[in-house]
Design an enzyme around this catalytic site. Structure first.
Site, PDB file in Angstrom:
ATOM      1  N   THR A 188       0.861  -1.180   0.000  1.00 19.97           N
ATOM      2  CA  THR A 188       0.000   0.000   0.000  1.00 19.97           C
ATOM      3  C   THR A 188       0.897   1.229   0.000  1.00 19.97           C
ATOM      4  O   THR A 188       1.957   1.239   0.626  1.00 19.97           O
ATOM      5  CB  THR A 188      -0.888   0.090   1.248  1.00 19.97           C
ATOM      6  OG1 THR A 188      -0.038   0.154   2.387  1.00 19.97           O
ATOM      7  CG2 THR A 188      -1.812  -1.082   1.371  1.00 19.97           C
ATOM      8  N   GLU A 333      -5.865  -3.805   1.223  1.00 18.95           N
ATOM      9  CA  GLU A 333      -5.984  -4.770   2.316  1.00 18.95           C
ATOM     10  C   GLU A 333      -7.148  -5.742   2.124  1.00 18.95           C
ATOM     11  O   GLU A 333      -7.273  -6.713   2.842  1.00 18.95           O
ATOM     12  CB  GLU A 333      -6.175  -4.026   3.642  1.00 18.95           C
ATOM     13  CG  GLU A 333      -4.928  -3.318   4.151  1.00 18.95           C
ATOM     14  CD  GLU A 333      -4.714  -1.930   3.562  1.00 18.95           C
ATOM     15  OE1 GLU A 333      -5.289  -1.630   2.485  1.00 18.95           O
ATOM     16  OE2 GLU A 333      -3.976  -1.129   4.166  1.00 18.95           O
ATOM     17  N   LYS A 443     -12.688  18.163  12.321  1.00 18.04           N
ATOM     18  CA  LYS A 443     -13.451  18.126  13.580  1.00 18.04           C
ATOM     19  C   LYS A 443     -13.671  19.547  14.083  1.00 18.04           C
ATOM     20  O   LYS A 443     -12.783  20.158  14.670  1.00 18.04           O
ATOM     21  CB  LYS A 443     -12.733  17.254  14.609  1.00 18.04           C
ATOM     22  CG  LYS A 443     -12.693  15.803  14.149  1.00 18.04           C
ATOM     23  CD  LYS A 443     -12.057  14.857  15.157  1.00 18.04           C
ATOM     24  CE  LYS A 443     -12.223  13.423  14.651  1.00 18.04           C
ATOM     25  NZ  LYS A 443     -11.391  12.454  15.314  1.00 18.04           N
ATOM     26  N   TRP A 448     -18.333  16.612  12.951  1.00 16.26           N
ATOM     27  CA  TRP A 448     -17.404  16.181  11.912  1.00 16.26           C
ATOM     28  C   TRP A 448     -17.845  16.710  10.551  1.00 16.26           C
ATOM     29  O   TRP A 448     -18.981  16.491  10.126  1.00 16.26           O
ATOM     30  CB  TRP A 448     -17.342  14.644  11.847  1.00 16.26           C
ATOM     31  CG  TRP A 448     -16.687  14.025  13.048  1.00 16.26           C
ATOM     32  CD1 TRP A 448     -16.204  14.677  14.148  1.00 16.26           C
ATOM     33  CD2 TRP A 448     -16.447  12.640  13.268  1.00 16.26           C
ATOM     34  NE1 TRP A 448     -15.679  13.778  15.035  1.00 16.26           N
ATOM     35  CE2 TRP A 448     -15.819  12.518  14.521  1.00 16.26           C
ATOM     36  CE3 TRP A 448     -16.699  11.470  12.519  1.00 16.26           C
ATOM     37  CZ2 TRP A 448     -15.442  11.283  15.056  1.00 16.26           C
ATOM     38  CZ3 TRP A 448     -16.327  10.260  13.052  1.00 16.26           C
ATOM     39  CH2 TRP A 448     -15.696  10.165  14.309  1.00 16.26           C
TER      40      TRP A 448
HETATM   41  P1  AMP Z   1      -5.910   1.635  -1.859  1.00 22.10           P
HETATM   42  O1  AMP Z   1      -5.455   0.617  -0.917  1.00 22.10           O
HETATM   43  O2  AMP Z   1      -4.796   2.402  -2.485  1.00 22.10           O
HETATM   44  O3  AMP Z   1      -6.849   1.074  -2.872  1.00 22.10           O
HETATM   45  O4  AMP Z   1      -6.719   2.732  -1.028  1.00 22.10           O
HETATM   46  C1  AMP Z   1      -7.838   2.388  -0.261  1.00 22.10           C
HETATM   47  C2  AMP Z   1      -8.500   3.625   0.243  1.00 22.10           C
HETATM   48  O5  AMP Z   1      -8.973   4.427  -0.842  1.00 22.10           O
HETATM   49  C3  AMP Z   1      -9.741   3.367   1.071  1.00 22.10           C
HETATM   50  O6  AMP Z   1      -9.432   3.046   2.407  1.00 22.10           O
HETATM   51  C4  AMP Z   1     -10.490   4.678   0.939  1.00 22.10           C
HETATM   52  O7  AMP Z   1     -10.004   5.667   1.827  1.00 22.10           O
HETATM   53  C5  AMP Z   1     -10.159   5.106  -0.463  1.00 22.10           C
HETATM   54  N1  AMP Z   1     -11.263   4.711  -1.376  1.00 22.10           N
HETATM   55  C6  AMP Z   1     -11.365   3.606  -2.116  1.00 22.10           C
HETATM   56  N2  AMP Z   1     -12.505   3.605  -2.826  1.00 22.10           N
HETATM   57  C7  AMP Z   1     -13.160   4.741  -2.517  1.00 22.10           C
HETATM   58  C8  AMP Z   1     -14.404   5.323  -2.895  1.00 22.10           C
HETATM   59  N3  AMP Z   1     -15.200   4.745  -3.776  1.00 22.10           N
HETATM   60  N4  AMP Z   1     -14.753   6.508  -2.338  1.00 22.10           N
HETATM   61  C9  AMP Z   1     -13.942   7.126  -1.446  1.00 22.10           C
HETATM   62  N5  AMP Z   1     -12.756   6.626  -1.057  1.00 22.10           N
HETATM   63  C10 AMP Z   1     -12.365   5.452  -1.570  1.00 22.10           C
END
Ligand code: AMP
Length: 541
Positions: A188, A333, A443, A448
């Site tokens: 990640t 994850e 916040k 929020w």
């Molecule tokens: P990644 O591991 O790079 O795919 O990032 C995952 C993170 O991307 C998630 O925990 C979210 O914070 C964000 N994320 C993924 N899909 C969305 C979505 N449809 N809308 C808003 N945030 C998203």
């Protein structure tokens, strides 16, 4: 015991065998790094994949060894996906948009033995290779004609992909692995701390592919032509290389060309029906369609996820191009699909406003994945669509812990629950809406404010190209919102224009206290806004 069902291991090699036997003539089309389009059938892909598996075996690699890839979406990358995992090796995809120091950190942490690299990513690999500690060979993903010299330390062998596989047999018997064997590895790209590895198993990958193909998720079919814009180095292109092959879809790989024009032309030429990507990519595509007057001739569905998605994207594609944009959410994850937004039987929107309102949430959980909300004291939050909480997740394809990394222990809870770091609401029908990342929510006086809401509204302004909301310290309220705006090229906007645009769309107390302008909002290696950088630029100084 008599009368039980058979007990076959869930293996990636079973998807491979199914694909080549059931859909031998389906096509895989790639926009290549060398230039030009490459096409072949599933059958030919299968034969070359087996040659590659033999070539990998001849290097002395053993089950569990990591094979790194630094590559765009293309046919050789797909050969690597299956030749490695199916033979018990671990396919470790690396993100070429990372800095070379991060690449060497990740390669060393994963202890990659061999690295495969696309031609135009070679300079990055050369830089990173100065600090490699485990890599024995680099294979350049090209043919003899296009082969290049590489400036890497002398003890690293340099090979050419086509020569590497050319003399090998196209027969290979995949080992009968335990389904809990590791199959692939992806790091990640968090904005803080070192990248963290997520190690998938054959079982989690196959179950995730089944999950993706549920009608209530993304599903692919043999009448589909799939173009994953989402890179194969970003959570396995959201599982597309497994789920699409499982159902025999034609696959189109865009290579490194992800601009609006290249995508439109490729989609129309190859009759793409479904495509997946992050909002930034779809914004570029939409802008190109509008300015060029071109149409998407065959695309029916666009899957969108990866970061907050403005409503204008759903409306723009839906109203102007008759394309159904489907919202999904997930993370590295969780392989990554957690939720997808598909309507329920009795959801009959009365007008367009309600139709798009219903499309906005990130969706309901896919079978195989569960979620719940907790407050700051770890009590469960009511699912009423209003109350926000920390989003926890568990399931067949959710990680148990990070790969060789103990720093995140407090995110793992009893019962297999994993704290995603996202803040969300869930309504009575199970529709989840991400309101923020835990660290980004603003916040203000105990309430929020969702930075995502503020951003989504702002990018609805026709002269705004992108926007990011961050918290600024405030004596009275603790934190107050600031919106940072990247205007469309050639446009000038004022603070008043922005604040007027918010008028009536949010409660008064949520209005940004400050509006700032920047030429470009910095984006990370997977297209997410780098809020830490913005905080440094606009808050700390
Ligand atoms: P990644 O591991 O790079 O795919 O990032 C995952 C993170 O991307 C998630 O925990 C979210 O914070 C964000 N994320 C993924 N899909 C969305 C979505 N449809 N809308 C808003 N945030 C998203």
């Amino acid at each position: 015991m008599l009368g039980l069902m058979q007990d076959h291991q869930l293996l990636i090699s079973s998807i491979f065998e199914h694909a080549i036997k059931s859909y031998p003539t389906q096509e895989i089309v790639s926009n290549t790094v060398e230039g030009g389009i490459h096409k072949y059938s599933f059958k030919e892909w299968g034969l070359r994949t087996k040659k590659l598996a033999n070539a990998l075996k001849s290097t002395g690699l053993k089950i569990g060894d990591r094979v790194g890839t630094l590559a765009w979406n293309g046919y050789r990358h797909l050969e690597l996906y299956y030749a490695t995992s199916s033979s018990g090796l671990i396919c470790h995809t690396l993100n070429p948009r990372l800095h070379h120091d991060q690449i060497s950190y990740i390669v060393n942490h994963a202890e990659d033995k061999i690295l495969f690299v696309d031609l135009n990513i070679a300079p990055l690999l050369e830089e990173a290779s100065k600090n490699f500690s485990s890599v024995q060979a680099v294979v350049v993903m090209t043919d003899k004609k296009n082969m290049i010299d590489l400036n890497v330390p002398k003890d690293i062998k340099i090979l050419c992909y086509e020569e590497f596989i050319e003399k090998e047999s196209d027969e290979f018997h995949w080992p009968e692995l335990d389904e809990r064997t590791a199959s692939s590895l992806c790091y990640t790209s968090g904005t803080t701390g070192n990248p963290k590895g997520v190690l998938y198993t054959h079982r989690s990958t196959v179950l995730h592919a089944f999950g993706v193909n549920l009608k209530d998720a993304i599903p692919y079919g043999s009448k589909d032509c799939v173009l994953p814009v989402v890179p194969m180095f970003h959570v396995n292109a959201w599982g597309t290389p497994y789920a699409a092959l499982m159902c025999g879809s034609k696959i189109v790989f865009p290579g490194p060309k992800l601009d609006g024009e290249s995508l439109t032309d490729l989609m129309n030429a190859e009759k793409v029906t479904i495509s997946l990507g992050v909002p930034t990519v779809w914004l570029l595509l939409l802008n190109h369609l509008r300015s060029s007057g071109k149409k998407l001739e065959t695309v029916k569905r666009l899957i969108i996820g990866g970061s907050a998605c403005p409503r204008t994207l759903f409306e723009g594609f839906g109203e102007e191009y008759n394309v159904d944009v489907i919202h999904a959410w997930g993370m590295t994850e969780m392989s990554p699909i957690g939720t997808a937004n598909n309507p329920l039987f009795n959801m009959n929107p009365v007008d367009k406003k309600e139709f798009y309102d219903q499309k906005m949430p990130q969706g309901r959980t896919v079978f195989g994945h569960e979620m719940k909300l907790l407050d700051d004291k770890d009590n469960e939050v009511e699912q009423d669509g209003v109350k926000q909480g920390r989003l926890l997740s568990r399931g067949y394809w959710v990680l148990k812990s990070y790969y060789n990394d103990e720093t995140q222990k407090d995110r793992f809870f009893d019962g297999g629950w994993f704290d995603t770091g996202d803040i969300a609401t869930i309504d009575k029908n199970g529709f989840m809406t991400i309101t923020d990342r835990n660290k980004d929510i603003i916040k203000s006086g105990g309430e929020w404010i969702s930075s995502i809401d503020l951003e989504n509204i702002c990018v609805g302004h026709p002269d705004v190209a992108n926007a990011a909301a961050i918290a600024i310290p405030d004596e009275k309220w603790d934190e107050r919102p600031m919106i940072i705006v990247q205007p469309m090229p050639g446009k000038t906007i004022t603070e008043k224009d922005i604040l007027d645009f918010y008028e009536g769309k949010i409660a008064k107390w949520m209005m940004p206290d400050k509006v700032a302008f920047t030429e470009t909002i910095p984006l990370g290696a997977t297209g997410k806004i780098l809020k830490n950088k913005l905080r440094d630029m606009f808050v700390k100084n």
